[in-house]
Scaffold this motif. Structure first.
Motif, PDB file in Angstrom:
ATOM      1  N   ARG A  51       0.842  -1.203   0.000  1.00 53.38           N
ATOM      2  CA  ARG A  51       0.000   0.000   0.000  1.00 53.38           C
ATOM      3  C   ARG A  51       0.877   1.254   0.000  1.00 53.38           C
ATOM      4  NH1 ARG A  51      -2.450  -0.953   4.450  1.00 53.38           N
ATOM      5  NH2 ARG A  51      -3.891  -2.410   3.491  1.00 53.38           N
ATOM      6  N   ARG A  52       1.903   1.237   0.805  1.00 49.85           N
ATOM      7  CA  ARG A  52       2.816   2.391   0.887  1.00 49.85           C
ATOM      8  C   ARG A  52       3.490   2.657  -0.457  1.00 49.85           C
ATOM      9  NH1 ARG A  52       8.275   2.876   4.265  1.00 49.85           N
ATOM     10  NH2 ARG A  52       8.582   5.086   3.964  1.00 49.85           N
ATOM     11  N   THR A  53       3.903   1.593  -1.139  1.00 46.28           N
ATOM     12  CA  THR A  53       4.534   1.735  -2.449  1.00 46.28           C
ATOM     13  C   THR A  53       3.575   2.393  -3.433  1.00 46.28           C
ATOM     14  OG1 THR A  53       5.850  -0.251  -2.022  1.00 46.28           O
ATOM     15  CG2 THR A  53       5.705   0.490  -4.316  1.00 46.28           C
ATOM     16  N   ARG A  54       2.328   1.949  -3.434  1.00 39.87           N
ATOM     17  CA  ARG A  54       1.325   2.545  -4.328  1.00 39.87           C
ATOM     18  C   ARG A  54       1.124   4.025  -4.008  1.00 39.87           C
ATOM     19  NH1 ARG A  54      -2.344  -1.632  -2.678  1.00 39.87           N
ATOM     20  NH2 ARG A  54      -3.702   0.083  -2.077  1.00 39.87           N
ATOM     21  N   GLN A  55       1.081   4.358  -2.711  1.00 35.30           N
ATOM     22  CA  GLN A  55       0.885   5.760  -2.314  1.00 35.30           C
ATOM     23  C   GLN A  55       2.062   6.624  -2.765  1.00 35.30           C
ATOM     24  OE1 GLN A  55       0.352   5.179   1.885  1.00 35.30           O
ATOM     25  NE2 GLN A  55      -1.881   5.148   1.736  1.00 35.30           N
ATOM     26  N   ILE A  56       3.261   6.125  -2.588  1.00 40.48           N
ATOM     27  CA  ILE A  56       4.447   6.879  -3.012  1.00 40.48           C
ATOM     28  C   ILE A  56       4.428   7.070  -4.528  1.00 40.48           C
ATOM     29  CG2 ILE A  56       6.969   6.847  -3.181  1.00 40.48           C
ATOM     30  CD1 ILE A  56       6.942   5.397  -0.409  1.00 40.48           C
ATOM     31  N   TRP A  57       4.076   6.007  -5.264  1.00 46.26           N
ATOM     32  CA  TRP A  57       3.987   6.111  -6.723  1.00 46.26           C
ATOM     33  C   TRP A  57       3.005   7.219  -7.106  1.00 46.26           C
ATOM     34  CZ3 TRP A  57       6.237   4.436 -11.148  1.00 46.26           C
ATOM     35  CH2 TRP A  57       5.550   4.705 -12.331  1.00 46.26           C
ATOM     36  N   ARG A  58       1.813   7.183  -6.524  1.00 45.55           N
ATOM     37  CA  ARG A  58       0.801   8.198  -6.866  1.00 45.55           C
ATOM     38  C   ARG A  58       1.306   9.605  -6.523  1.00 45.55           C
ATOM     39  NH1 ARG A  58      -2.837   4.212  -5.038  1.00 45.55           N
ATOM     40  NH2 ARG A  58      -2.989   5.213  -2.997  1.00 45.55           N
ATOM     41  N   GLY A  59       1.988   9.740  -5.399  1.00 41.09           N
ATOM     42  CA  GLY A  59       2.522  11.043  -5.015  1.00 41.09           C
ATOM     43  C   GLY A  59       3.574  11.560  -5.975  1.00 41.09           C
ATOM     44  N   LEU A  60       4.332  10.657  -6.565  1.00 41.23           N
ATOM     45  CA  LEU A  60       5.383  11.054  -7.503  1.00 41.23           C
ATOM     46  C   LEU A  60       4.902  11.140  -8.949  1.00 41.23           C
ATOM     47  CD1 LEU A  60       8.361   8.870  -6.228  1.00 41.23           C
ATOM     48  CD2 LEU A  60       8.293  11.362  -6.285  1.00 41.23           C
ATOM     49  N   PHE A  61       4.024  10.225  -9.333  1.00 37.78           N
ATOM     50  CA  PHE A  61       3.758  10.027 -10.759  1.00 37.78           C
ATOM     51  C   PHE A  61       2.328  10.285 -11.231  1.00 37.78           C
ATOM     52  CE2 PHE A  61       7.669   7.614 -10.249  1.00 37.78           C
ATOM     53  CZ  PHE A  61       8.373   8.012 -11.379  1.00 37.78           C
ATOM     54  N   ALA A  62       1.385  10.596 -10.347  1.00 35.02           N
ATOM     55  CA  ALA A  62       0.018  10.814 -10.833  1.00 35.02           C
ATOM     56  C   ALA A  62       0.059  11.851 -11.945  1.00 35.02           C
ATOM     57  CB  ALA A  62      -0.879  11.260  -9.694  1.00 35.02           C
ATOM     58  N   PRO A  63      -0.571  11.639 -13.065  1.00 40.20           N
ATOM     59  CA  PRO A  63      -1.565  10.646 -13.421  1.00 40.20           C
ATOM     60  C   PRO A  63      -0.992   9.411 -14.121  1.00 40.20           C
ATOM     61  CG  PRO A  63      -1.491  12.266 -15.151  1.00 40.20           C
ATOM     62  CD  PRO A  63      -0.465  12.678 -14.110  1.00 40.20           C
ATOM     63  N   TYR A  64       0.312   9.262 -14.160  1.00 39.12           N
ATOM     64  CA  TYR A  64       0.931   8.141 -14.860  1.00 39.12           C
ATOM     65  C   TYR A  64       0.740   6.843 -14.085  1.00 39.12           C
ATOM     66  CZ  TYR A  64       3.195  11.877 -17.416  1.00 39.12           C
ATOM     67  OH  TYR A  64       3.433  12.986 -18.159  1.00 39.12           O
ATOM     68  N   ARG A  65       0.617   5.763 -14.837  1.00 33.96           N
ATOM     69  CA  ARG A  65       0.478   4.435 -14.243  1.00 33.96           C
ATOM     70  C   ARG A  65       1.782   3.669 -14.464  1.00 33.96           C
ATOM     71  NH1 ARG A  65      -3.236   2.526 -11.811  1.00 33.96           N
ATOM     72  NH2 ARG A  65      -3.244   0.492 -12.785  1.00 33.96           N
ATOM     73  N   PRO A  66       2.097   2.749 -13.567  1.00 32.64           N
ATOM     74  CA  PRO A  66       3.280   1.914 -13.800  1.00 32.64           C
ATOM     75  C   PRO A  66       3.061   0.979 -14.989  1.00 32.64           C
ATOM     76  CG  PRO A  66       2.181   1.325 -11.724  1.00 32.64           C
ATOM     77  CD  PRO A  66       1.418   2.454 -12.329  1.00 32.64           C
ATOM     78  N   VAL A  67       4.140   0.420 -15.480  1.00 30.87           N
ATOM     79  CA  VAL A  67       4.053  -0.576 -16.542  1.00 30.87           C
ATOM     80  C   VAL A  67       3.142  -1.694 -16.058  1.00 30.87           C
ATOM     81  CG1 VAL A  67       5.352  -2.292 -17.879  1.00 30.87           C
ATOM     82  CG2 VAL A  67       6.359  -0.039 -17.409  1.00 30.87           C
ATOM     83  N   ALA A  68       2.265  -2.153 -16.934  1.00 31.45           N
ATOM     84  CA  ALA A  68       1.350  -3.255 -16.608  1.00 31.45           C
ATOM     85  C   ALA A  68       1.299  -4.208 -17.791  1.00 31.45           C
ATOM     86  CB  ALA A  68      -0.045  -2.725 -16.290  1.00 31.45           C
ATOM     87  N   SER A  69       1.817  -5.408 -17.600  1.00 32.53           N
ATOM     88  CA  SER A  69       1.878  -6.368 -18.694  1.00 32.53           C
ATOM     89  C   SER A  69       2.082  -7.770 -18.131  1.00 32.53           C
ATOM     90  CB  SER A  69       3.050  -6.012 -19.617  1.00 32.53           C
ATOM     91  OG  SER A  69       3.162  -6.942 -20.666  1.00 32.53           O
ATOM     92  N   GLU A  70       1.771  -8.749 -18.933  1.00 27.17           N
ATOM     93  CA  GLU A  70       2.106 -10.132 -18.581  1.00 27.17           C
ATOM     94  C   GLU A  70       3.420 -10.548 -19.243  1.00 27.17           C
ATOM     95  OE1 GLU A  70       0.887 -12.150 -16.245  1.00 27.17           O
ATOM     96  OE2 GLU A  70      -0.267 -10.364 -15.759  1.00 27.17           O
ATOM     97  N   LYS A  71       3.912  -9.737 -20.198  1.00 22.51           N
ATOM     98  CA  LYS A  71       5.173 -10.036 -20.874  1.00 22.51           C
ATOM     99  C   LYS A  71       6.337  -9.522 -20.034  1.00 22.51           C
ATOM    100  CE  LYS A  71       5.814  -9.035 -25.053  1.00 22.51           C
ATOM    101  NZ  LYS A  71       5.898  -8.263 -26.284  1.00 22.51           N
ATOM    102  N   VAL A  72       7.192 -10.415 -19.622  1.00 21.33           N
ATOM    103  CA  VAL A  72       8.326 -10.032 -18.775  1.00 21.33           C
ATOM    104  C   VAL A  72       9.233  -9.024 -19.474  1.00 21.33           C
ATOM    105  CG1 VAL A  72       9.882 -11.921 -19.399  1.00 21.33           C
ATOM    106  CG2 VAL A  72       9.984 -10.954 -17.118  1.00 21.33           C
TER     107      VAL A  72
END
Length: 191
Positions: A155-176
């Motif tokens: 949860r903390r990682t997600r919060q830090i991401w949003r604080g730094l990167f909103a509105p960007y989303r992290p990479v999301a894929s099933e391909k390594v």
């Protein structure tokens, strides 16, 4: 914004995530981790939050085991230099990187397992070969895989991401290879 007749036209220019990263670097919200050996090639990138950078610089890990910080830094260097790494899921005790549950959150742990106590650095991928590490914890402080302390760190990682990167989303894929483009073994069962 432009007013044309009865219409209001908004021109929205959204910078790329790379431009956003550059802005975070320029303003001290992120730091590029530089390998301990200046001769190491930079094939991949690790970005650190100021909190994690301070913990590394203060050698906080050495309070728990001599030279634990050095071993952790060697693992970061291994990622940056393009060495072979492994990606697994919760069944793979020796995977270097794991995407944590729920997988849709895109929170990863970089696992520095030798010597004991092992360390988990939490983060997300901003782009291929670009890992943003937000903070770290000793594995012994986290309890079981689905324990409350583990969930709190996700949860903390997600919060830090949003604080730094909103509105960007992290990479999301099933391909390594959308995360790590080369020298990677995928141990996950993706069937």
């Amino acid at each position: 914004m432009r007013i044309t007749g009865a219409r209001i036209e908004k021109s929205l220019t959204l910078m790329s995530i790379q431009e956003h990263i550059r802005s975070c670097l320029d303003h001290g919200r992120l730091h590029v981790h530089r390998p301990t050996d200046a001769g190491i090639a930079h094939v991949r990138i690790i970005l650190l939050t100021p909190e994690l950078r301070e913990e590394i610089d203060a050698a906080v890990l050495d309070e728990h085991a001599g030279n634990r910080t050095g071993a952790f830094l060697a693992d970061l260097d291994r990622f940056i230099s393009g060495d072979l790494i492994t990606i697994g899921d919760r069944r793979h005790k020796h995977a270097f990187l794991k995407r944590l549950d729920p997988q849709g959150d895109q929170v990863w742990e970089l696992r520095s397992i030798d010597p004991k106590p092992s360390v988990r650095a939490f983060g997300t991928f901003a782009d291929s070969d670009t890992l943003v590490l937000t903070h770290m914890r000793l594995r012994t402080d986290l309890g079981g895989y689905k324990s409350r302390p583990f969930r709190d760190e996700i949860r903390r990682t997600r919060q830090i991401w949003r604080g730094l990167f909103a509105p960007y989303r992290p990479v999301a894929s099933e391909k390594v290879t959308d995360y790590v483009t080369e020298n990677v073994l995928d141990w996950r069962d993706t069937r």
